[in-house]
Design a protein around this motif. Structure first.
Motif, PDB file in Angstrom:
ATOM      1  N   THR A 136       0.788  -1.225   0.000  1.00 34.63           N
ATOM      2  CA  THR A 136       0.000   0.000   0.000  1.00 34.63           C
ATOM      3  C   THR A 136       0.826   1.284   0.000  1.00 34.63           C
ATOM      4  O   THR A 136       0.291   2.359  -0.223  1.00 34.63           O
ATOM      5  N   ASP A 137       2.128   1.186   0.238  1.00 36.49           N
ATOM      6  CA  ASP A 137       2.994   2.354   0.068  1.00 36.49           C
ATOM      7  C   ASP A 137       2.985   2.688  -1.426  1.00 36.49           C
ATOM      8  O   ASP A 137       3.100   1.778  -2.258  1.00 36.49           O
ATOM      9  N   LEU A 138       2.840   3.962  -1.773  1.00 41.14           N
ATOM     10  CA  LEU A 138       2.695   4.317  -3.186  1.00 41.14           C
ATOM     11  C   LEU A 138       3.834   3.766  -4.041  1.00 41.14           C
ATOM     12  O   LEU A 138       3.603   3.153  -5.089  1.00 41.14           O
ATOM     13  N   GLY A 139       5.066   3.974  -3.592  1.00 42.74           N
ATOM     14  CA  GLY A 139       6.215   3.494  -4.364  1.00 42.74           C
ATOM     15  C   GLY A 139       6.202   1.981  -4.513  1.00 42.74           C
ATOM     16  O   GLY A 139       6.400   1.440  -5.615  1.00 42.74           O
ATOM     17  N   GLU A 140       5.938   1.298  -3.413  1.00 46.43           N
ATOM     18  CA  GLU A 140       5.896  -0.169  -3.452  1.00 46.43           C
ATOM     19  C   GLU A 140       4.760  -0.656  -4.355  1.00 46.43           C
ATOM     20  O   GLU A 140       4.881  -1.668  -5.041  1.00 46.43           O
ATOM     21  N   ILE A 142       3.481   0.869  -6.980  1.00 47.56           N
ATOM     22  CA  ILE A 142       3.884   1.055  -8.388  1.00 47.56           C
ATOM     23  C   ILE A 142       4.727  -0.142  -8.835  1.00 47.56           C
ATOM     24  O   ILE A 142       4.512  -0.714  -9.903  1.00 47.56           O
ATOM     25  N   PRO A 157      11.265   3.543  -3.020  1.00 45.63           N
ATOM     26  CA  PRO A 157      11.655   2.403  -3.853  1.00 45.63           C
ATOM     27  C   PRO A 157      11.471   2.583  -5.365  1.00 45.63           C
ATOM     28  O   PRO A 157      12.079   1.862  -6.141  1.00 45.63           O
ATOM     29  N   VAL A 166       5.158   6.063 -14.703  1.00 43.00           N
ATOM     30  CA  VAL A 166       4.133   5.698 -13.715  1.00 43.00           C
ATOM     31  C   VAL A 166       2.748   5.798 -14.357  1.00 43.00           C
ATOM     32  O   VAL A 166       1.900   4.913 -14.198  1.00 43.00           O
TER      33      VAL A 166
END
Lengths: 476, 240
Positions: A136-140, A142, A157, A166
């Motif tokens: 749920t972390d935005l970077g993770e 993606i 990340p 993205v």
């Protein structure tokens, strides 16, 4: 994804990545911003070096008394009504979590960013059981929807991607039709992921610091996803590397102050969430069950080794944000979830030299990382130590060992040294033309790929100097 | 002795660890002292007025929070005004904790008719209350204390004030008593340490919240409003 993120040889990986202009521009941009943010925050606080001393002394004290504090921590978690699993290996940790998930009949899991769950390869184990796992972390997130692309930074990340990429990933995988504006992309994910938080049976988080005196864990985040993962699902599982604890809240204060500034350049991040056990009986939201999984996975071996100080690490990535090697090759070139100087030291220790023996060479020994580390880990020294250990264990290439052996022999004997230098000076003078050389000894070959060889004189320095003295010190 | 059904693998794990540390058994550490105490020096000479000013400025400039100073009696009107400024729908759902430090619920019943005030109901069904928080545009909570250095609100989960109120609605309103302004996280941690030392279990969730949720995961550009609230208003009660 386990710790290893690539099957390609290190040098091939680098060759490919060095051609990736988008990645290189993105990493350079990110590195500059993060470096600047950290430096400004440290200056604003003042006495930064004293703070680093405080951080290092806390971490050393914890490492020295880790067994005691782990007893205290686990006693407290049990007292608060939680569960604790001590896992010696990655497999023990994932087996325990798998068992909890089965017991709960879990169909979906929400995760907030955690390096140690990546290290132990938790997602594959859960997915093998037909459980939907959402990062749920935005970077993770993606990376997860981009067919599990490897992380390139331990704090941010997905910094190797730009907004266009993205946008394309969201369009391909989620039917996104909006612009490439970061704000619009972020809002889209907010709407999209909310349902998973509400439906999830289990929330899984890492643990930035456990607090031994109260049996609490502290999560340091910005997005609010860790709060959602620990407020809505009925079961919360926190996974921690066994060294990630502080004795009391007084030390938490110092460590959080160092981590937030070093990682993102803020006095505090958006959320510092301190969780203690499952929710109280009279409260509505929050987990009914709390599990803490304490992972060794090679850490106790490090504790007993000359690499002990690497366990001070609080995963801020300040070292990566200052490293010239990282800047050029990017995080994915390391082939490990742990990139940058910290990754180059830690990956061979946790994952073995066989897979990560090249990483200690992804370093020019400039020592910039030593100076920014908030807990004063001598990273560059540890990288050099790795090279020494590998050489002593005969893990370095045979040719290199023979070359070094020959050098040692020559270096020990003044006569042989003198003759070798004389011969070498003559040979080099004959063989090097305009910075190039037809026959290249192995030691020179790679160095020469991007550089001209130097002009040489036909004589050794000592011979030249002796001649000069005989001529009465005149300039020749 | 601890309940072994909830504790797995400790003995073998710790025996191996203690051995690696080179001693026969784990022993209590000798007292630990920090080499410096720099954390106590921050804002040491600030008056209450200076502390408040820094808190207000930092929260506005660095966190993008709206900050309002008012008194206890006018709190309902200030909340009403903030709600109407923020949302222009005909029906605005506002969820509020039932912390004893709030004015009694009658004071909120008289708000503008567009604002539907709902109180957190700990006796109700969990899923229903979470859904209620999910649908609310605004969540209002009372802060335990606030940290000047970082513009931070400290919240403790309680029966009266669930975690969802400050988490699920798009807009958060935090109410802070001026006397609860602390220089930095040092003083808040000292309070938690004291509580732990006295053997009290801490609240299951203590949150330090600095403004609305945010991210910088795309090109390191800060975007406000990710999974948590998208905006935040701090209301300081200057007479409390």
């Amino acid at each position: 994804m386990s710790m290893k993120t690539s099957q390609q040889p290190f040098k091939e990986r680098i060759k490919v990545k060095m051609q990736d202009d988008v990645m290189r521009a993105s990493v350079a941009n990110a590195q500059e911003r993060m470096f600047g943010n950290r430096a400004r925050a440290a200056d604003a606080l003042g006495n930064w070096d004293d703070w680093r001393d405080m951080g290092a002394s806390i971490r050393d004290h914890v490492l020295e008394n880790l067994d005691y504090y782990l007893v205290q921590l686990s006693d407290k978690v049990i007292e608060n009504g939680g569960h604790v699993c001590f896992a010696k290996t990655a497999d023990e940790a994932t087996a325990y979590i798998e068992q909890v998930a089965k017991q709960k009949n879990a169909r979906s899991v929400v995760k907030s960013k955690s390096m140690v769950t990546e290290e132990i390869g938790l997602n594959q184990v859960l997915e093998r059981n037909g459980i939907k796992v959402v990062e749920t972390d935005l970077g993770e997130y993606i990376l997860q929807i981009d067919d599990h692309d490897a992380p390139s930074h331990i704090v941010a990340p997905a910094i190797h991607k730009n907004r266009r990429q993205v946008q394309q990933i969201f369009a391909d995988k989620l039917g996104y039709q909006g612009s490439d504006e970061p704000e619009e992309l972020t809002r889209f994910v907010r709407e999209h992921i909310r349902q998973y938080f509400v439906q999830a049976d289990i929330g899984i988080t890492g643990c930035n610091f456990a607090i031994a005196e109260s049996g609490s864990i502290a999560l340091i985040t910005n997005e609010g996803n860790a709060r959602l993962s620990t407020a809505l699902p009925k079961t919360h599982i926190a996974v921690m590397g066994m060294e990630r604890l502080v004795p009391t809240f007084k030390e938490l204060d110092v460590m959080v102050s160092l981590l937030c500034r070093s990682a993102v350049g803020l006095p505090l991040t958006g959320y510092v969430t301190v969780l203690t056990g499952p929710k109280e009986a009279d409260q509505l939201d929050g987990p009914e069950e709390f599990h803490l999984v304490i992972v060794d996975n090679g850490r106790s071996d490090i504790l007993a080794s000359e690499f002990k100080s690497i366990l001070r690490c609080i995963r801020c990535a300040a070292c990566a944000n200052t490293c010239p090697a990282y800047r050029h090759i990017g995080g994915q070139s390391y082939g490990s979830i742990y990139s940058g100087p910290i990754g180059a030291v830690l990956s061979p220790l946790l994952g073995g030299y066989e897979d990560f023996q090249d990483l200690p060479y992804a370093c020019s020994l400039c020592t910039a990382c030593n100076d920014v580390c908030p807990v004063k880990i001598p990273l560059a020294d540890l990288l050099l130590k790795h090279r020494e250990v590998m050489a002593n264990a005969k893990l370095t290439p045979l040719k290199e060992r023979l070359t070094v052996g020959a050098f040692q022999l020559i270096n020990k004997h003044p006569y042989i040294w003198q003759q070798s230098i004389r011969l070498g000076a003559k040979a080099a003078n004959k063989m090097i033309n305009n910075g190039d050389m037809r026959f290249k000894p192995q030691a020179v070959e790679e160095w020469h790929e991007t550089r001209d060889l130097p002009h040489t004189s036909h004589e050794s320095f000592r011979d030249w100097f002796a001649k000069r003295q005989n001529n009465g010190g005149s300039h020749d | 002795m601890t309940d072994s059904s909830r504790l797995q693998g400790r003995d073998a794990f710790l025996t191996a660890l203690t051995q690696k540390l080179g001693r026969p058994t784990a022993a209590a550490p000798t007292a630990f002292y920090l080499p410096q105490q720099r954390q106590r020096e921050v804002f040491q000479e600030y008056s209450l007025e200076q502390l408040k000013q820094h808190f207000v400025d930092y929260s506005r400039q660095n966190l993008g929070a709206k900050v309002i100073e008012t008194t206890f009696d006018t709190l309902p009107q200030v909340i009403e005004q903030d709600a109407l400024e923020r949302f222009d729908e005909d029906s605005i759902s506002l969820l509020i904790g039932t912390d004893a430090r709030f004015p009694n619920s009658g004071a909120f019943a008289a708000l503008d008719s567009r604002i539907q005030v709902k109180e957190w109901q700990p006796e109700e069904i969990r899923e229903q209350q979470i859904a209620c928080a999910e649908q609310a545009q605004i969540g209002v909570v009372f802060a335990e204390c606030a940290l000047v250095e970082s513009g931070t609100i400290m919240l403790k989960s309680s029966k009266a004030q669930g975690r969802s109120i400050s988490l699920l609605p798009t807009h958060s309103i935090f109410v802070i008593q001026q006397s609860d302004l602390l220089p930095r996280i040092t003083q808040a941690c000292e309070r938690l340490h004291e509580q732990a030392t006295q053997g009290h279990r801490l609240p299951s969730c203590v949150n330090f919240i600095s403004g609305p949720s945010s991210t910088a995961d795309i090109e390191l550009i800060k975007v406000v409003g990710v999974h948590g609230p998208i905006s935040a208003t701090y209301v300081i009660l200057t007479d409390q």
